[in-house]
Each structure stands twice: as C-alpha cells, then as structure tokens.
Design an enzyme around this catalytic site. Structure first.
Site, PDB file in Angstrom:
ATOM      1  N   ARG A  73     -13.526 -13.655  54.611  1.00  0.00           N
ATOM      2  CA  ARG A  73     -14.766 -12.942  54.271  1.00  0.00           C
ATOM      3  C   ARG A  73     -14.490 -11.595  53.578  1.00  0.00           C
ATOM      4  O   ARG A  73     -14.793 -10.528  54.106  1.00  0.00           O
ATOM      5  CB  ARG A  73     -15.621 -12.728  55.518  1.00  0.00           C
ATOM      6  CG  ARG A  73     -15.856 -13.949  56.372  1.00  0.00           C
ATOM      7  CD  ARG A  73     -16.626 -15.063  55.726  1.00  0.00           C
ATOM      8  NE  ARG A  73     -18.016 -14.791  55.470  1.00  0.00           N
ATOM      9  CZ  ARG A  73     -18.999 -14.957  56.335  1.00  0.00           C
ATOM     10  NH1 ARG A  73     -18.704 -15.314  57.556  1.00  0.00           N
ATOM     11  NH2 ARG A  73     -20.257 -14.702  56.007  1.00  0.00           N
ATOM     12  N   LYS A 103     -32.759 -16.549  59.882  1.00  0.00           N
ATOM     13  CA  LYS A 103     -31.719 -15.567  60.246  1.00  0.00           C
ATOM     14  C   LYS A 103     -31.214 -14.855  58.996  1.00  0.00           C
ATOM     15  O   LYS A 103     -31.093 -13.628  58.969  1.00  0.00           O
ATOM     16  CB  LYS A 103     -30.554 -16.282  60.920  1.00  0.00           C
ATOM     17  CG  LYS A 103     -29.272 -15.453  60.998  1.00  0.00           C
ATOM     18  CD  LYS A 103     -28.150 -16.157  61.726  1.00  0.00           C
ATOM     19  CE  LYS A 103     -27.127 -16.767  60.847  1.00  0.00           C
ATOM     20  NZ  LYS A 103     -26.212 -15.875  60.140  1.00  0.00           N
ATOM     21  N   ASN A 104     -30.925 -15.629  57.941  1.00  0.00           N
ATOM     22  CA  ASN A 104     -30.281 -15.028  56.770  1.00  0.00           C
ATOM     23  C   ASN A 104     -31.245 -14.311  55.837  1.00  0.00           C
ATOM     24  O   ASN A 104     -30.824 -13.734  54.838  1.00  0.00           O
ATOM     25  CB  ASN A 104     -29.463 -16.081  56.025  1.00  0.00           C
ATOM     26  CG  ASN A 104     -28.251 -16.507  56.848  1.00  0.00           C
ATOM     27  OD1 ASN A 104     -27.896 -15.845  57.832  1.00  0.00           O
ATOM     28  ND2 ASN A 104     -27.642 -17.624  56.490  1.00  0.00           N
ATOM     29  N   ARG A 151     -26.148 -17.169  68.176  1.00  0.00           N
ATOM     30  CA  ARG A 151     -26.138 -16.163  67.092  1.00  0.00           C
ATOM     31  C   ARG A 151     -27.212 -16.491  66.062  1.00  0.00           C
ATOM     32  O   ARG A 151     -27.764 -15.590  65.431  1.00  0.00           O
ATOM     33  CB  ARG A 151     -24.767 -16.137  66.405  1.00  0.00           C
ATOM     34  CG  ARG A 151     -23.651 -15.443  67.189  1.00  0.00           C
ATOM     35  CD  ARG A 151     -22.429 -15.258  66.295  1.00  0.00           C
ATOM     36  NE  ARG A 151     -22.851 -14.749  65.010  1.00  0.00           N
ATOM     37  CZ  ARG A 151     -22.246 -15.086  63.852  1.00  0.00           C
ATOM     38  NH1 ARG A 151     -21.217 -15.899  63.841  1.00  0.00           N
ATOM     39  NH2 ARG A 151     -22.676 -14.589  62.707  1.00  0.00           N
ATOM     40  N   CYS A 198     -13.990 -14.014  60.000  1.00  0.00           N
ATOM     41  CA  CYS A 198     -14.583 -14.698  61.149  1.00  0.00           C
ATOM     42  C   CYS A 198     -13.976 -16.100  61.163  1.00  0.00           C
ATOM     43  O   CYS A 198     -13.049 -16.409  60.445  1.00  0.00           O
ATOM     44  CB  CYS A 198     -16.099 -14.741  61.011  1.00  0.00           C
ATOM     45  SG  CYS A 198     -16.594 -15.712  59.591  1.00  0.00           S
ATOM     46  N   ASP A 252     -24.029 -23.881  54.822  1.00  0.00           N
ATOM     47  CA  ASP A 252     -24.445 -23.743  56.230  1.00  0.00           C
ATOM     48  C   ASP A 252     -24.960 -25.047  56.818  1.00  0.00           C
ATOM     49  O   ASP A 252     -25.217 -25.110  58.017  1.00  0.00           O
ATOM     50  CB  ASP A 252     -25.530 -22.655  56.364  1.00  0.00           C
ATOM     51  CG  ASP A 252     -24.993 -21.296  55.988  1.00  0.00           C
ATOM     52  OD1 ASP A 252     -25.801 -20.380  55.759  1.00  0.00           O
ATOM     53  OD2 ASP A 252     -23.756 -21.140  55.900  1.00  0.00           O
TER      54      ASP A 252
HETATM   55  C1  EPZ Z   1     -24.273 -15.400  53.495  1.00  0.00           C
HETATM   56  O1  EPZ Z   1     -22.981 -14.901  53.809  1.00  0.00           O
HETATM   57  C2  EPZ Z   1     -24.810 -16.030  54.769  1.00  0.00           C
HETATM   58  N1  EPZ Z   1     -24.929 -15.032  55.824  1.00  0.00           N
HETATM   59  C3  EPZ Z   1     -23.871 -17.153  55.223  1.00  0.00           C
HETATM   60  O2  EPZ Z   1     -24.451 -17.763  56.374  1.00  0.00           O
HETATM   61  C4  EPZ Z   1     -23.796 -18.195  54.098  1.00  0.00           C
HETATM   62  O3  EPZ Z   1     -22.894 -19.206  54.472  1.00  0.00           O
HETATM   63  C5  EPZ Z   1     -23.316 -17.521  52.812  1.00  0.00           C
HETATM   64  O4  EPZ Z   1     -24.201 -16.416  52.475  1.00  0.00           O
HETATM   65  C6  EPZ Z   1     -23.312 -18.490  51.631  1.00  0.00           C
HETATM   66  O5  EPZ Z   1     -24.574 -19.021  51.450  1.00  0.00           O
HETATM   67  C7  EPZ Z   1     -25.982 -14.181  55.798  1.00  0.00           C
HETATM   68  O6  EPZ Z   1     -26.818 -14.208  54.913  1.00  0.00           O
HETATM   69  C8  EPZ Z   1     -26.086 -13.222  56.949  1.00  0.00           C
HETATM   70  P1  EPZ Z   1     -21.179 -14.867  50.235  1.00  0.00           P
HETATM   71  P2  EPZ Z   1     -22.185 -13.962  52.738  1.00  0.00           P
HETATM   72  O7  EPZ Z   1     -20.912 -13.432  49.993  1.00  0.00           O
HETATM   73  O8  EPZ Z   1     -23.131 -13.053  52.089  1.00  0.00           O
HETATM   74  C9  EPZ Z   1     -16.665 -15.014  48.916  1.00  0.00           C
HETATM   75  C10 EPZ Z   1     -24.481 -18.728  58.527  1.00  0.00           C
HETATM   76  O9  EPZ Z   1     -23.884 -19.662  59.086  1.00  0.00           O
HETATM   77  N2  EPZ Z   1     -16.815 -13.561  48.747  1.00  0.00           N
HETATM   78  O10 EPZ Z   1     -22.117 -15.607  49.327  1.00  0.00           O
HETATM   79  O11 EPZ Z   1     -21.014 -13.393  53.439  1.00  0.00           O
HETATM   80  C11 EPZ Z   1     -16.647 -15.403  50.385  1.00  0.00           C
HETATM   81  O12 EPZ Z   1     -15.338 -15.275  50.915  1.00  0.00           O
HETATM   82  C12 EPZ Z   1     -23.717 -17.765  57.623  1.00  0.00           C
HETATM   83  O13 EPZ Z   1     -25.710 -18.492  58.658  1.00  0.00           O
HETATM   84  C13 EPZ Z   1     -15.805 -12.853  48.110  1.00  0.00           C
HETATM   85  O14 EPZ Z   1     -14.791 -13.415  47.693  1.00  0.00           O
HETATM   86  O15 EPZ Z   1     -21.692 -15.100  51.725  1.00  0.00           O
HETATM   87  C14 EPZ Z   1     -17.098 -16.830  50.354  1.00  0.00           C
HETATM   88  O16 EPZ Z   1     -15.989 -17.654  50.048  1.00  0.00           O
HETATM   89  C15 EPZ Z   1     -22.264 -18.154  57.457  1.00  0.00           C
HETATM   90  N3  EPZ Z   1     -15.942 -11.504  47.971  1.00  0.00           N
HETATM   91  C16 EPZ Z   1     -18.094 -16.856  49.206  1.00  0.00           C
HETATM   92  O17 EPZ Z   1     -17.828 -15.685  48.418  1.00  0.00           O
HETATM   93  C17 EPZ Z   1     -17.051 -10.826  48.421  1.00  0.00           C
HETATM   94  O18 EPZ Z   1     -17.130  -9.597  48.253  1.00  0.00           O
HETATM   95  C18 EPZ Z   1     -19.542 -16.838  49.651  1.00  0.00           C
HETATM   96  O19 EPZ Z   1     -19.754 -15.621  50.307  1.00  0.00           O
HETATM   97  C19 EPZ Z   1     -18.059 -11.570  49.081  1.00  0.00           C
HETATM   98  C20 EPZ Z   1     -17.929 -12.935  49.224  1.00  0.00           C
END
Ligand code: EPZ
Length: 418
Positions: free
Chosen positions: A121, A22-23, A397, A116, A305
């Site tokens: 996020r 998915k990711n 999802r 979410c 995850d």
């Molecule tokens: C990706 O989300 C994945 N989703 C998530 O999978 C996964 O948990 C996450 O990476 C971490 O591995 C997809 O790839 C579609 P991040 P993403 O930006 O890109 C903070 C699942 O269950 N952050 O690495 O949103 C954020 O709040 C989903 O399959 C900021 O502060 O993850 C979080 O605490 C859930 N500012 C941390 O970084 C930003 O601009 C990690 O977020 C962006 C993120």
C-alpha cells in the site's frame, strides 16, 4: 477474539437493506474537517473503520458523536496537524486526512500508514499529487512533514488511477484558490459521492466518475447533513451469499448501476437478476456454473473488493474459472483456507484457477483480511457441516453486523467469543 460459527446448507431467502458505503464514508469523514460548522453523516455504517476514523478526528481536535447510524462532526476546534503514529497505523485510511488537513491548515505531519494484509500500500501517488499543488514534503525516518504554505491550484497527473490519491487531491484543492485538474483520476462511484458531498457543502468540483476532475477552489465550505451512497461491495457480497446457497434474496437501498460487474458474472454463473430503481434481486440456480474468467481492474473494471467473494463462488460452481487479481499484489490469502475446506484452487502469481467441487466441508478457518474473511463466511454458508471463521473483528471493519444480516436471510450463523 471473536468469530462466526456457521452451520452450512441453508438456502438464503428474504429481503435486507444495504448499509451505507464504507469506502464513501471514510473519505467523507475526512472531508468533514473542511467546513466551518457541524456536519451530519446519515446512514453511516456501524463499522470499525468508521469509528476508528472518528477517533482520529477526535485526536485532531474535532468533536465526533455517533448516534444510531448518524455521525456528527464539528471541526471548529481542529488545531492539530500532526497525525500520531499509533493512529496512522490503526487505520490505513488515515492517509485520507492528509489532503483535508493541508487544505484547511496548510501544514500536516503524518507517518507512513504502512501496508496491510493485501499489499504494501505505497502512498507515492498521494505525495506526487500534493507536490503538484505546491506542498513541500520532506520524509524523515518514516515521518512525512508537509508544508502547504505555498500551495496553489495546478495540474495533477496520476500514473495509476489511485482512489485514495484522487480523493486526497480533491480535498486538498477544495479550498485552494484557482482551478486544479486531476488527469487519469480514479472513477469509482465513491469518488462521485465525495464530489457530491463537497459540492453540497458549497464546493465546486466537476467530472468525478470520469478520468478528468476539475476542482474550482472556494473561499469556505459550510457543514451539511449528507447521506452517502449504498455499499456496492456489501451488496455484492450478499448477492454472492445467495448465489452460493441456491437462495433467492432482494436487496433494498442498492443501486443496480454500481453492481453491474458483479451481476454480470453472477448471470454468467446462472443466476437470475432483477433490477429496480434502488433495489436488486437475485434467484440462484440449483448449482452455479463456472465463469470463464474474471480480471480485477480500476473502475469500471471488476472491483478488486469483490474478487475474494467471487472466488469463493467459483469453488462450488460446475466447471473451471480463472481469476486474475490485477490491483493488489497479495490479495489471494483466502485461497489457503478455502483449500482446507476442500476447494480445488491452483495459484500462480496473481492468477487463481478454480475447479468447482459439489460441496465444501465445514472447517475452522481464519480471516486474514476484510474481504477474504467475508469470502470464508460465504464458503461456510455453502459448506456441509459446521465452520468457525476466526477474527470477526477483521470483517467488522467493513460489514455492519454481517451475521445479523445473514440471519435475516435464514442463515445459521452466530457470533462466538473464543
Ligand atoms: C481504496 O483503497 C479502497 N479503500 C479499497 O478498499 C479498494 O480496494 C481500492 O480503493 C481499489 O478500489 C477505501 O476507499 C478506504 P488505490 P486505496 O490507491 O485508495 C497502488 C476494501 O476492502 N497505489 O486505488 O488504497 C496500490 O498499491 C478496501 O474496502 C500506489 O502504487 O486504493 C494498489 O496496488 C481494500 N501508490 C493500487 O494502486 C499510491 O500512492 C490501488 O490502490 C496509491 C496506490
């Protein structure tokens, strides 16, 4: 509303093929707007988030066709750069479209995708990365107006290795003349898959999988046929299911390298793991032993995850396990329903201390997010008696007909409408 009805106690046995990731597929679908011509994503998982992303691409003027595991995208008529609000809210991953829309059209208007169930996020790192490429961004009343007419290659530094922000910059810079370098990039395997996809289209990106990614902008990209990597989280979830039920399974289309952190923990819990070139097998002990501690971190740390699923496994293991969720601020909501099933869990902030019990009790519980919902299904499989896990749509999802895969392993699970 749909749910899963489960009669617990069956030992899972058998073999199944792991779905496409998915990711990996979600950013790849977004990047499919970059080339001239049609792209075909093979082994695209039949999951709600992939169809939601295709719907958004359709609203932007792309043609998307789903046909038995293949998604065809033709972006020739991509003309919209505004992402309507209702679509941005429909799927958080719509934020992955910001980079490619700017990369292709040099203009983009999006609304905040919103939080979410697992956290607020924020997208500040996405916006910081795009500003470093010369995009002027004005935020007004929840709408983000991006003007990329003066975009240029440059250096991007991320204070935190955000997966989505790294992917957005890769896609925004793929067609940008010059060399863009991302410092402190995310290193998840899905980032390397996005690099491979863009390079297959004629792009020139190096370094994905390390904290330094170099993107050489090219003049154009061409549509390709591409197969994404297997879903390491779906694989880990199924391994957990077998571990919790004293079972023995083999997963094909599974990359052992991608599930090392999860297999390390399952070995610590007493499971026997066999690794093959593109398969992983697990044989569970009569009863799992607690792992000492689990901390979620950006890759190559333990994947957030898989936290909920491992916490569910700890609920039935002998001994006490400590889990710390370092990535998202609200990713322990599955604890409430696990305790209703008889689990002994103490939560303090982002830490959960789990003292295993011999058996959980079947119960009606409610999925609150994708991975927490999957964890409740695993708990139901290990529990005594009947459970119903409500809100299957949240689990759909990210998992392709989870109940069918579990049925192939002999689980007593069916989809019910309430
Ligand atoms: C990706 O989300 C994945 N989703 C998530 O999978 C996964 O948990 C996450 O990476 C971490 O591995 C997809 O790839 C579609 P991040 P993403 O930006 O890109 C903070 C699942 O269950 N952050 O690495 O949103 C954020 O709040 C989903 O399959 C900021 O502060 O993850 C979080 O605490 C859930 N500012 C941390 O970084 C930003 O601009 C990690 O977020 C962006 C993120």
């Amino acid at each position: 509303m749909e749910g899963f009805r489960v009669i617990g106690g069956e030992r899972l046995r058998g073999e199944a093929r792991v779905q496409g990731a998915k990711n990996a597929v979600l950013p790849i679908l977004a990047a499919a707007i970059l080339p001239e011509g049609e792209t075909v994503i093979r082994d695209c998982p039949d999951i709600r988030d992939a169809h939601a992303m295709a719907e958004i691409l359709g609203k932007l003027g792309c043609e998307c066709q789903w046909n038995a595991g293949e998604m065809r995208i033709d972006a020739a008529n991509l003309h919209h750069w505004e992402m309507p609000d209702e679509l941005s809210k429909q799927i958080r991953s719509s934020i992955f479209l910001l980079g490619p829309i700017l990369g292709k059209l040099r203009r983009a208007t999006v609304t905040y995708p919103g939080g979410c169930e697992i956290g607020i996020r924020p997208i500040d790192l996405h916006l910081k990365g795009l500003r470093a490429l010369g995009v002027s961004i004005v935020e007004d009343g929840g709408v983000i107006y991006c003007d990329g007419r003066n975009m240029r290659a440059g250096d991007v530094y991320f204070d935190y290795p955000s997966v989505g922000a790294t992917e957005n910059v890769m896609m925004a810079a793929a067609l940008l003349p010059g060399t863009t370098i991302v410092h402190n990039a995310a290193r998840e395997p899905e980032i390397a898959d996005l690099q491979d996809f863009i390079n297959a289209m004629g792009g020139s990106i190096r370094g994905a999988g390390t904290q330094l990614i170099e993107i050489e902008g090219v003049k154009s990209l061409r549509g390709v046929c591409y197969t994404p990597i297997p879903d390491r989280i779906a694989a880990g979830t199924l391994l957990c299911a077998a571990a919790m039920t004293g079972g023995e399974i083999r997963l094909t289309n599974a990359r052992p390298w991608d599930v090392i952190p999860v297999c390390d923990k399952l070995k610590e819990m007493g499971c026997r793991i066999t690794e093959e070139k593109d398969a992983v097998a697990l044989a569970a002990p009569e009863r799992l032993r607690a792992f000492s501690q689990l901390q979620t971190n950006p890759h190559p740390g333990f994947p957030t995850d898989m936290q909920a699923q491992m916490l569910a496994a700890a609920c039935v293991a002998e001994g006490t396990s400590v889990i710390v969720e370092n990535v998202f601020e609200n990713r322990l909501s599955h604890v409430t329903d696990l305790c209703r099933m008889g689990a002994d869990i103490r939560v303090n902030g982002r830490m959960a201390v789990v003292t295993g019990v011999p058996r959980l009790s079947g119960m009606t519980v409610s999925a609150r997010d994708l991975r927490g919902g999957a964890a409740l299904v695993l708990a139901a499989l290990a529990a005594k008696g009947e459970s119903t896990v409500e809100h299957a749509e949240l689990i759909d999802r990210g998992y392709e007909r989870l109940e069918r895969t579990l049925q192939t392993f002999g689980a007593k699970i069916e989809r019910v409408r309430k």
